[in-house]
Write an enzyme that holds these catalytic residues in place. Structure first.
Site, PDB file in Angstrom:
ATOM      1  N   ASP A  39      13.992  10.042 -14.821  1.00 47.74           N
ATOM      2  CA  ASP A  39      12.725   9.321 -14.660  1.00 47.74           C
ATOM      3  C   ASP A  39      11.681  10.176 -13.969  1.00 47.74           C
ATOM      4  O   ASP A  39      12.009  11.155 -13.302  1.00 47.74           O
ATOM      5  CB  ASP A  39      12.967   8.066 -13.809  1.00 47.74           C
ATOM      6  CG  ASP A  39      13.155   6.839 -14.669  1.00 47.74           C
ATOM      7  OD1 ASP A  39      13.072   6.945 -15.905  1.00 47.74           O
ATOM      8  OD2 ASP A  39      13.384   5.757 -14.094  1.00 47.74           O
ATOM      9  N   LYS A  61       6.493   9.746 -17.645  1.00 42.98           N
ATOM     10  CA  LYS A  61       5.149  10.027 -18.187  1.00 42.98           C
ATOM     11  C   LYS A  61       4.638  11.393 -17.742  1.00 42.98           C
ATOM     12  O   LYS A  61       3.458  11.564 -17.492  1.00 42.98           O
ATOM     13  CB  LYS A  61       4.169   8.964 -17.673  1.00 42.98           C
ATOM     14  CG  LYS A  61       4.397   7.608 -18.271  1.00 42.98           C
ATOM     15  CD  LYS A  61       3.403   6.617 -17.686  1.00 42.98           C
ATOM     16  CE  LYS A  61       3.908   5.202 -17.885  1.00 42.98           C
ATOM     17  NZ  LYS A  61       3.390   4.266 -16.927  1.00 42.98           N
ATOM     18  N   MET A 178       4.396  -0.462  -6.135  1.00 39.75           N
ATOM     19  CA  MET A 178       3.461  -0.471  -7.268  1.00 39.75           C
ATOM     20  C   MET A 178       2.228  -1.328  -6.969  1.00 39.75           C
ATOM     21  O   MET A 178       1.747  -2.066  -7.828  1.00 39.75           O
ATOM     22  CB  MET A 178       4.159  -1.007  -8.546  1.00 39.75           C
ATOM     23  CG  MET A 178       5.295  -0.117  -8.995  1.00 39.75           C
ATOM     24  SD  MET A 178       6.307  -0.857 -10.283  1.00 39.75           S
ATOM     25  CE  MET A 178       7.512  -1.779  -9.333  1.00 39.75           C
TER      26      MET A 178
HETATM   27  N1  SAH Z   1      13.601   2.432  -7.754  1.00 43.88           N
HETATM   28  C1  SAH Z   1      12.502   2.917  -6.935  1.00 43.88           C
HETATM   29  C2  SAH Z   1      11.224   2.143  -7.188  1.00 43.88           C
HETATM   30  C3  SAH Z   1      10.678   2.314  -8.597  1.00 43.88           C
HETATM   31  S1  SAH Z   1       9.160   1.471  -8.823  1.00 43.88           S
HETATM   32  C4  SAH Z   1      12.922   2.848  -5.468  1.00 43.88           C
HETATM   33  O1  SAH Z   1      13.943   2.244  -5.145  1.00 43.88           O
HETATM   34  O2  SAH Z   1      12.231   3.438  -4.654  1.00 43.88           O
HETATM   35  C5  SAH Z   1       7.993   2.756  -8.516  1.00 43.88           C
HETATM   36  C6  SAH Z   1       7.274   2.520  -7.208  1.00 43.88           C
HETATM   37  O3  SAH Z   1       8.101   2.891  -6.111  1.00 43.88           O
HETATM   38  C7  SAH Z   1       6.018   3.326  -7.011  1.00 43.88           C
HETATM   39  O4  SAH Z   1       4.903   2.742  -7.657  1.00 43.88           O
HETATM   40  C8  SAH Z   1       5.853   3.270  -5.504  1.00 43.88           C
HETATM   41  O5  SAH Z   1       5.377   2.005  -5.090  1.00 43.88           O
HETATM   42  C9  SAH Z   1       7.296   3.373  -5.066  1.00 43.88           C
HETATM   43  N2  SAH Z   1       7.700   4.759  -4.765  1.00 43.88           N
HETATM   44  C10 SAH Z   1       8.630   5.483  -5.387  1.00 43.88           C
HETATM   45  N3  SAH Z   1       8.784   6.694  -4.810  1.00 43.88           N
HETATM   46  C11 SAH Z   1       7.908   6.712  -3.770  1.00 43.88           C
HETATM   47  C12 SAH Z   1       7.595   7.648  -2.753  1.00 43.88           C
HETATM   48  N4  SAH Z   1       8.210   8.835  -2.670  1.00 43.88           N
HETATM   49  N5  SAH Z   1       6.647   7.312  -1.836  1.00 43.88           N
HETATM   50  C13 SAH Z   1       6.036   6.127  -1.879  1.00 43.88           C
HETATM   51  N6  SAH Z   1       6.303   5.193  -2.809  1.00 43.88           N
HETATM   52  C14 SAH Z   1       7.217   5.482  -3.736  1.00 43.88           C
END
Ligand code: SAH
Length: 259
Positions: A39, A61, A178
């Site tokens: 991903d 993407k 998000m």
């Molecule tokens: N499965 C992931 C979340 C996926 S949804 C998890 O558990 O973290 C994607 C969202 O996760 C992004 O839009 C943002 O809100 C958050 N996100 C993922 N990586 C991030 C990071 N390094 N710093 C801040 N937000 C993050």
């Protein structure tokens, strides 16, 4: 020498970004994979653990391209497992916190495929921890709500007024994933159930060298994010636990390092 095992798919959480936050189990699964489907939010550095013979396919993407449709990813995973590949589906954070891990598991199981899930550190947890504050605290927060700020097309989305009211009454921390692109709408709703002075932290690229953050209040959230130009991927944490991040930020730098 590689030991052959039954074909299956492993959903692996790659954590928030810092490759040192991978679990030992994740490293092992990545090393054993013959095919990795990766991903967008996964740091490429974790792929250093993959075998040089493994095939790596990015399905996000990247480079402004369209992301691979979910139905195609599901088919690709099922087909590869049926062909005898050791498939690892690498996801940012934890596979079961947003990111469609639940849907993928359902598809794989429906095709009779064995699925293993390896947890990762979710961004919501890493974000506030990186600022030295917890998500729960005996005095300030009795629980945590992880919620998406992104409504599905055709879905009315989260009732932010109701959520804020519940968070206030039950002393809950809100962790919004998000959320940056709908911030005006989200904060407008939250302000109808929580006071404007409620502390808020926004953390972009948590755990990475590019991390940026802002400590603000609910009343000033939308302006702060715009002024500081914080963008996706960001985590928004709303609640009194964020006071801990303020206290940490106020400490002289030397004592932060010593801690
Ligand atoms: N499965 C992931 C979340 C996926 S949804 C998890 O558990 O973290 C994607 C969202 O996760 C992004 O839009 C943002 O809100 C958050 N996100 C993922 N990586 C991030 C990071 N390094 N710093 C801040 N937000 C993050």
């Amino acid at each position: 020498m590689t030991v052959m095992s039954a074909p299956r798919c492993t959903l692996v959480g790659a954590g928030p970004g810092d490759p040192e936050l991978l679990t030992l189990k994740a490293v092992k699964a990545i090393a054993n994979a013959t095919l990795l489907l990766v991903d967008d939010l996964v740091n490429d550095a974790v792929l250093a653990h993959a075998s040089p013979q493994a095939r790596i396919i990015h399905v996000g993407k990247r480079g402004g391209c369209q992301s691979t449709p979910q139905a195609f990813i599901n088919k690709m995973m099922i087909h590869a497992v049926q062909e005898g590949e050791q498939v690892v589906r690498l996801k940012g954070g934890d596979p079961f916190i947003f990111g469609r891990g639940g849907e993928e598991v359902e598809h794989l199981r429906a095709a009779g495929i064995e699925v293993e899930v390896v947890n990762g550190i979710t961004a919501g947890l890493a974000g506030l921890s990186s600022l030295g504050a917890p998500l729960t605290h005996r005095q300030h927060a009795h629980g945590v709500v992880m919620v998406t700020g992104h409504a599905q097309p055709g879905d009315i989305g989260t009732d932010w007024v109701q959520l804020a009211t519940t968070a206030r009454q039950a002393k809950l921390t809100l962790v919004i994933y998000m959320g940056v692109s709908s911030l005006a709408h989200i904060s407008h709703g939250l302000l109808q159930g929580l006071p404007a002075h409620t502390p808020v932290a926004v953390v972009q690229h948590a755990s990475l060298p590019t991390q940026r953050e802002a400590l603000t209040t609910l009343g000033e959230l939308a302006q702060t994010v715009q002024r500081e130009q914080l963008q996706s991927p960001s985590i928004i944490v709303v609640g009194d636990v964020v006071q801990g991040a303020r206290a940490w930020a106020a400490l002289p730098k030397r004592s932060q390092k010593a801690a």
